[in-house]
Write a protein that holds these residues in place. Sequence first.
Motif, PDB file in Angstrom:
ATOM      1  N   LEU C  21       0.824  -1.221   0.000  1.00  0.00           N
ATOM      2  CA  LEU C  21       0.000   0.000   0.000  1.00  0.00           C
ATOM      3  C   LEU C  21       0.855   1.267   0.000  1.00  0.00           C
ATOM      4  O   LEU C  21       0.476   2.289  -0.562  1.00  0.00           O
ATOM      5  N   LEU C  22       2.030   1.182   0.609  1.00  0.00           N
ATOM      6  CA  LEU C  22       2.818   2.396   0.860  1.00  0.00           C
ATOM      7  C   LEU C  22       3.091   3.201  -0.411  1.00  0.00           C
ATOM      8  O   LEU C  22       2.829   4.412  -0.434  1.00  0.00           O
ATOM      9  N   PRO C  23       3.566   2.583  -1.507  1.00  0.00           N
ATOM     10  CA  PRO C  23       3.895   3.410  -2.684  1.00  0.00           C
ATOM     11  C   PRO C  23       2.702   4.239  -3.150  1.00  0.00           C
ATOM     12  O   PRO C  23       2.849   5.423  -3.442  1.00  0.00           O
ATOM     13  N   TYR C  24       1.491   3.612  -3.157  1.00  0.00           N
ATOM     14  CA  TYR C  24       0.335   4.380  -3.656  1.00  0.00           C
ATOM     15  C   TYR C  24       0.110   5.619  -2.789  1.00  0.00           C
ATOM     16  O   TYR C  24       0.026   6.743  -3.266  1.00  0.00           O
ATOM     17  N   PHE C  25       0.057   5.402  -1.456  1.00  0.00           N
ATOM     18  CA  PHE C  25      -0.179   6.549  -0.571  1.00  0.00           C
ATOM     19  C   PHE C  25       0.890   7.619  -0.800  1.00  0.00           C
ATOM     20  O   PHE C  25       0.608   8.804  -0.896  1.00  0.00           O
ATOM     21  N   ALA C  26       2.143   7.151  -0.913  1.00  0.00           N
ATOM     22  CA  ALA C  26       3.244   8.125  -1.016  1.00  0.00           C
ATOM     23  C   ALA C  26       3.075   8.966  -2.280  1.00  0.00           C
ATOM     24  O   ALA C  26       3.131  10.195  -2.239  1.00  0.00           O
ATOM     25  N   VAL C  27       2.818   8.272  -3.405  1.00  0.00           N
ATOM     26  CA  VAL C  27       2.731   9.016  -4.685  1.00  0.00           C
ATOM     27  C   VAL C  27       1.569  10.005  -4.621  1.00  0.00           C
ATOM     28  O   VAL C  27       1.726  11.191  -4.895  1.00  0.00           O
ATOM     29  N   VAL C  28       0.413   9.529  -4.172  1.00  0.00           N
ATOM     30  CA  VAL C  28      -0.765  10.419  -4.131  1.00  0.00           C
ATOM     31  C   VAL C  28      -0.461  11.623  -3.247  1.00  0.00           C
ATOM     32  O   VAL C  28      -0.698  12.779  -3.610  1.00  0.00           O
ATOM     33  N   SER C  29       0.144  11.371  -2.077  1.00  0.00           N
ATOM     34  CA  SER C  29       0.327  12.494  -1.142  1.00  0.00           C
ATOM     35  C   SER C  29       1.310  13.509  -1.716  1.00  0.00           C
ATOM     36  O   SER C  29       1.050  14.714  -1.717  1.00  0.00           O
ATOM     37  N   LEU C  31       2.095  14.079  -4.834  1.00  0.00           N
ATOM     38  CA  LEU C  31       1.499  14.765  -5.984  1.00  0.00           C
ATOM     39  C   LEU C  31       0.532  15.853  -5.511  1.00  0.00           C
ATOM     40  O   LEU C  31       0.677  17.031  -5.828  1.00  0.00           O
ATOM     41  N   CYS C  32      -0.434  15.441  -4.668  1.00  0.00           N
ATOM     42  CA  CYS C  32      -1.484  16.390  -4.272  1.00  0.00           C
ATOM     43  C   CYS C  32      -0.900  17.560  -3.504  1.00  0.00           C
ATOM     44  O   CYS C  32      -1.283  18.714  -3.703  1.00  0.00           O
ATOM     45  N   ILE C  33       0.081  17.277  -2.637  1.00  0.00           N
ATOM     46  CA  ILE C  33       0.595  18.387  -1.819  1.00  0.00           C
ATOM     47  C   ILE C  33       1.332  19.381  -2.714  1.00  0.00           C
ATOM     48  O   ILE C  33       1.141  20.592  -2.620  1.00  0.00           O
ATOM     49  N   VAL C  34       2.134  18.848  -3.652  1.00  0.00           N
ATOM     50  CA  VAL C  34       2.880  19.789  -4.516  1.00  0.00           C
ATOM     51  C   VAL C  34       1.887  20.641  -5.311  1.00  0.00           C
ATOM     52  O   VAL C  34       1.936  21.873  -5.285  1.00  0.00           O
ATOM     53  N   VAL C  35       0.936  19.946  -5.939  1.00  0.00           N
ATOM     54  CA  VAL C  35      -0.048  20.701  -6.752  1.00  0.00           C
ATOM     55  C   VAL C  35      -0.820  21.667  -5.846  1.00  0.00           C
ATOM     56  O   VAL C  35      -0.929  22.867  -6.120  1.00  0.00           O
ATOM     57  N   GLY C  36      -1.273  21.142  -4.706  1.00  0.00           N
ATOM     58  CA  GLY C  36      -2.098  21.965  -3.819  1.00  0.00           C
ATOM     59  C   GLY C  36      -1.366  23.208  -3.352  1.00  0.00           C
ATOM     60  O   GLY C  36      -1.896  24.318  -3.368  1.00  0.00           O
ATOM     61  N   LEU C 205      -8.043  23.848  -1.996  1.00  0.00           N
ATOM     62  CA  LEU C 205      -8.212  23.394  -0.605  1.00  0.00           C
ATOM     63  C   LEU C 205      -8.518  21.896  -0.580  1.00  0.00           C
ATOM     64  O   LEU C 205      -7.901  21.128   0.175  1.00  0.00           O
ATOM     65  N   LEU C 206      -9.416  21.458  -1.493  1.00  0.00           N
ATOM     66  CA  LEU C 206      -9.796  20.026  -1.500  1.00  0.00           C
ATOM     67  C   LEU C 206      -8.581  19.174  -1.859  1.00  0.00           C
ATOM     68  O   LEU C 206      -8.312  18.136  -1.234  1.00  0.00           O
ATOM     69  N   ILE C 207      -7.790  19.647  -2.826  1.00  0.00           N
ATOM     70  CA  ILE C 207      -6.600  18.867  -3.224  1.00  0.00           C
ATOM     71  C   ILE C 207      -5.658  18.767  -2.028  1.00  0.00           C
ATOM     72  O   ILE C 207      -5.092  17.709  -1.706  1.00  0.00           O
ATOM     73  N   ASN C 208      -5.525  19.860  -1.302  1.00  0.00           N
ATOM     74  CA  ASN C 208      -4.621  19.830  -0.140  1.00  0.00           C
ATOM     75  C   ASN C 208      -5.120  18.853   0.900  1.00  0.00           C
ATOM     76  O   ASN C 208      -4.350  18.100   1.505  1.00  0.00           O
ATOM     77  N   ILE C 209      -6.440  18.850   1.102  1.00  0.00           N
ATOM     78  CA  ILE C 209      -6.986  17.924   2.106  1.00  0.00           C
ATOM     79  C   ILE C 209      -6.685  16.488   1.695  1.00  0.00           C
ATOM     80  O   ILE C 209      -6.174  15.684   2.497  1.00  0.00           O
ATOM     81  N   LEU C 210      -6.903  16.182   0.385  1.00  0.00           N
ATOM     82  CA  LEU C 210      -6.602  14.826  -0.118  1.00  0.00           C
ATOM     83  C   LEU C 210      -5.111  14.539   0.088  1.00  0.00           C
ATOM     84  O   LEU C 210      -4.720  13.482   0.606  1.00  0.00           O
ATOM     85  N   GLY C 211      -4.279  15.523  -0.255  1.00  0.00           N
ATOM     86  CA  GLY C 211      -2.832  15.325  -0.115  1.00  0.00           C
ATOM     87  C   GLY C 211      -2.453  15.017   1.324  1.00  0.00           C
ATOM     88  O   GLY C 211      -1.721  14.076   1.622  1.00  0.00           O
ATOM     89  N   PHE C 212      -3.013  15.810   2.275  1.00  0.00           N
ATOM     90  CA  PHE C 212      -2.675  15.602   3.682  1.00  0.00           C
ATOM     91  C   PHE C 212      -3.174  14.236   4.153  1.00  0.00           C
ATOM     92  O   PHE C 212      -2.513  13.535   4.914  1.00  0.00           O
TER      93      PHE C 212
END
Lengths: 68, 178, 245, 228
Positions: C21-29, C31-36, C205-212
């Motif tokens: 599971l770890l790689p998926y969470f890491a990539v999503v977080s 990505l979203c944080i940088v974009v957010g 804001l929503l992207i940041n929440i997903l990222g966090f």
Amino acid sequence: MQFESLSDFIAMGGYGFYVWLSYGSCAGIILGLLFSSLYENKKLKQEVKSQMAREERIKKAKELEAQV
Amino acid sequence: MQIEGPNGAGKTSLLRIIAGFSQPDDGNVLFNMRNIKEDYDGYAQSLLFIGHKTGVNQQLTAYENVTHWLSVHGYTSTESEIYSLLGKLGLVGLEDVPVRTLSAGQQRRVALVRLWLNDAKLWILDEPFTALDKKGVAMLQSRFQQHLDKGGAILLTTHQDLTDTFASLQTLALEYRH
Amino acid sequence: MWKWLHPYAKAERAYQLCNTLLPYFAVVSVLCIVVGWVWGLAYAPADYQQKDSYRIIFIHVPSAILSMGAYSSMAIAAIIALVWQLRNAELAVIAIAPVGAAMTAIALITGSAWGKPMWGAWWVWDARLTSELILLFLYLGVLSLFHAFEDKKAGGKAACILAIVGVVNLPIIHFSVEWWNTLHQGATITKFDTSAIDPSMLWPLLINILGFAALVGALSLIRLKNEIVQVEKHRPWVRQLVSRG
Amino acid sequence: MHVSNSYWTLFCTVYKKDLTLAFRQRAEIVNPLLFFLIVITLFPLAIGPEPGLLARMAPGIIWVAALLSTMLGLDKIFRDDYMDGSLEQLIASPYPLSLAVLAKVAAHWTTAGLPMVIMAPVFALLMNLESQALGATLLTLLIGTPLLSFIGAIGAGLTVGLQKGGILMSLLVLPLYIPVLIFATSAIDTSIMSLAYSGQLAILGAMLAVAFVAAPIAISSALRVSVS
């Protein structure tokens, strides 16, 4: 892009200090937590290795005793 | 000198009085004809005391305990010497593990390593042979003999019979009196 | 019931699950944080009242939400651990606690940094910040209770009980503090009614929440792997892992 | 074999040992600080968040909380060493006991007092203490906390041998803390009114100097009594 130049971006409409303080501390805490976890992982692996080395030492001492 | 007597006859408190920890009701303790209270630090220089409470810290490792004890008493020693001594006392592989994970007998052995690492003249030992196997007892007795040959003195309490092993043994019997 | 859950009771399977599971969470977080962050800091329009100081919202709100979210997921893990005696759920509680505490700390720091320009004081005893501070104490309580026990199993159980007691008290604390003083502005985005900010600010804001959220997941998984290895130190599969790794 | 180390090495050994022990049980450093933070947050919840009122009471609250959390940590200075017998070994060492005691009090101050001084700005923030009073708070804490450790160690030394020594120790030590509390809080109050507070600091410094010399002797005789 909301800001004309990089220096405007950094000034952040006069509130730069507060914005960068919060973003900096947020990044600091996250990276701090990440590195402390990775360091802990390395320390754990090191502990397992030294435990294996300890058992090695005990086994060798026992063999020595068996021969004497 | 072996101090004998039933449990509760005051063997341990006599040792603690001679070591200067507790105060006798009357009379005083002389060392080289001088009262130990006058210069207690000087007296402590030539004294080694190991009581029921061995003075081994549970959180530190065996090696750290020994090095700490050495420097508190002004001695120094090398790592290899301490490791070899710990090994000789049957603590191979347990040198760098917190002492709380060791058994009571092993913890006492960590304290007994000090006998090989000091040059105090007077040893006061409270039941040094408890929780020691045959090999440990033999090693301890040979160390005692070395110390006596160098002119040192040992004051100990034990339930073992030492009359045949030590020629110059004196005994002091204490009875229980209200 | 929950047949599919049983294989993960074994530590090694749980460890492998974390690894997958770890790689998926890491990539999503990441990505979203940088974009957010880029979107929120550079491209989102300035607020007409607070101008640019409002940009702190993009990390204050997500970390506040996540501090609550992490605590509830910790409490759920605690309930699973105590009801089904699942050892790994206990470890999950210990893994999530420091990440939740970090989120709460971020929420507090960003809240007070945002409060300075808005209310003129670094720290104002208003309802939201106070209950956030009390939440931080709950987290630190769980952590110090766990570390106070020599024997990790008993420590895990005690921490689970405290986590459950904490989650029961959370609403009580929140409303009592709310009653004690309300100075904080109303909820900017609530799940159901229309939000009080216009879409151009809502999306970052929503992207940041997903990222966090993904970040909390990733950090918790990393820490969970550590806790599993810590408990299973003497097991052969850990030794192969170490000698291979 | 018998190379007698200098006093300095003995001081360092005992100091290092206590620090390693403190860092191995990290909770013993964090718990008093957490206690300090929680006590500080209780007061606004009790008296209401009105900033003016809080600012007036801030010096007193910060110092009472500092007093109480130092007391929490006092018990462990000698307790473990008494339990496992290292205290006897310290007494039966050729070095003066008061030197080892000085090292132990210094170690306690580093793990209990120093973090408090470092965290003081955060506490001042929570109590909206005026910024010009922050300097005075830091200075009084910097001089005051070692004083608290010294006096507290005397109480700890006296009660280490007793079973329920904790409560008794606080009864002994609190009255001795009162002069420190009075001068420290008055220093902060005068700084709030932006007047010179060097007088109170000088008195605190004098008390520290006396404690630095007299306390170790008192503590070592207290320990000898507790061990016998």
